[in-house]
Design an enzyme around this catalytic site. Structure first.
Site, mmCIF file in Angstrom:
data_model
loop_
_atom_site.group_PDB
_atom_site.id
_atom_site.type_symbol
_atom_site.label_atom_id
_atom_site.label_comp_id
_atom_site.label_asym_id
_atom_site.label_seq_id
_atom_site.Cartn_x
_atom_site.Cartn_y
_atom_site.Cartn_z
ATOM 1 C CG ASP A 50 -1.791 1.025 1.324
ATOM 2 O OD1 ASP A 50 -1.742 2.208 0.656
ATOM 3 O OD2 ASP A 50 -2.777 1.337 2.321
ATOM 4 C CB VAL A 51 1.688 3.831 -2.648
ATOM 5 C CG1 VAL A 51 2.219 3.019 -3.541
ATOM 6 C CG2 VAL A 51 0.379 4.215 -3.076
ATOM 7 C CG ASN A 77 1.966 1.610 -13.228
ATOM 8 O OD1 ASN A 77 1.479 2.278 -14.291
ATOM 9 N ND2 ASN A 77 0.764 0.791 -12.638
ATOM 10 C CE1 TYR A 142 -3.566 10.853 -12.620
ATOM 11 C CE2 TYR A 142 -3.563 12.166 -14.690
ATOM 12 C CZ TYR A 142 -3.330 10.959 -13.883
ATOM 13 O OH TYR A 142 -2.650 9.741 -14.405
ATOM 14 C CE LYS A 146 0.130 10.058 -12.165
ATOM 15 N NZ LYS A 146 0.801 8.952 -11.916
ATOM 16 C CB THR A 177 -6.189 1.302 -18.058
ATOM 17 O OG1 THR A 177 -6.408 3.071 -17.543
ATOM 18 C CG2 THR A 177 -4.825 1.268 -18.890
#
Length: 267
Positions: A50-51, A77, A142, A146, A177
């Site tokens: 779990d990041v 990722n 978002y 990034k 995806t």
């Protein structure tokens, strides 16, 4: 000996495609999932990670190193999406996305770097996004996560170069995806000043993902980077117009570029 790869977020989407591709190429691949026991018939090994938990990250990295004796490549990722007008989006939801996309990626890098220093070799590939090169309406948070990871990649790359550790990033465009189903959508509030235009843009975003490229293109790009002796700082993977939008931002006056985006998003 086969090179050992750890892919965060390797249970589905881009991570799964990359892992499956690299497995077929002879790499020893470990993916991660918060609940790997729930996933059956996966094409490569999964470890629990779990990041958002430093302990979980350290345990997962240790598990791979104990099993294989080394860790050659990290593909950072794991990530999540978020949409919504800045004014309407709960700040705590913004923090969650930064914790996953930005701080989570940093914590995984911090966990693998001691082993890579010990080996005097290693490669870290951070998966960012073409959205990270521009502030996109209704995707501003978002884009910010990034974009921030892109800049940290530049910094870490210079810091670890003397240890023969290479760091780069790959910015994908829209790929077919399940990211749309997993992202946080700010509700389209009935009394919102952005109700009509935000709903239209939600539909547009989902259509872009559904019509996106095959994730195998990301797998092929990452495989090529792995086999490059001196990786570049940044890579972009997507259709021509997505990559060209970054060039346009660099060469056009700010207001002209803003107008192009506003026309695209019907603002």
């Amino acid at each position: 000996m086969s090179r050992v790869v750890l892919i965060t977020g390797g249970s589905s989407g881009i991570g799964k495609s990359v892992g499956e591709f690299l497995t077929k190429k002879g790499f020893v691949v470990y993916g991660t999932s918060r609940n790997p026991k729930k996933i059956t018939n996966h094409p490569f090994k999964l470890v629990a990670l779990d990041v958002n938990s430093e302990e979980s990250i350290l345990n997962a990295v240790a598990e791979v190193i104990i099993a294989e004796g080394k860790l050659d490549i990290l593909i950072n990722n794991a990530g999540m999406g978020i949409t919504g007008p800045i004014e309407d989006t709960p700040t705590n939801e913004m923090r969650k996305v930064f914790d996953t996309n930005f701080f989570g990626a940093i914590d995984v890098m911090k966990a693998v770097l001691p082993q890579m220093r010990k080996q005097q070799s290693g490669l870290i590939i951070n998966v960012t996004s073409i959205a990270g090169y521009m502030g996109l309406p209704f995707r501003g948070i978002y884009s910010a996560t990034k974009g921030a990871l892109e800049l940290v990649t530049e910094a870490v790359r210079m810091e670890v170069k003397n240890f023969n550790i290479k760091v780069t990033n790959v910015a994908p465009g829209d790929f077919a995806t399940n990211i749309a189903s997993g992202r946080y959508h700010t509700p389209v509030f009935e009394n919102s000043a952005y109700k009509k235009v935000y709903q239209e843009n939600l539909d547009l975003m989902d259509a872009h993902v559904d019509a996106g490229s095959n994730p195998i293109k990301m797998a092929e790009a990452i495989y090529k980077i792995i086999n490059t002796s001196q990786p570049k700082v940044h890579y972009k993977v997507g259709d021509f117009m997505q990559k060209f939008s970054i060039v346009l931002k660099r060469i056009l006056p700010d207001k002209m570029y803003e107008k192009l985006l506003m026309n695209h998003y019907k603002l």
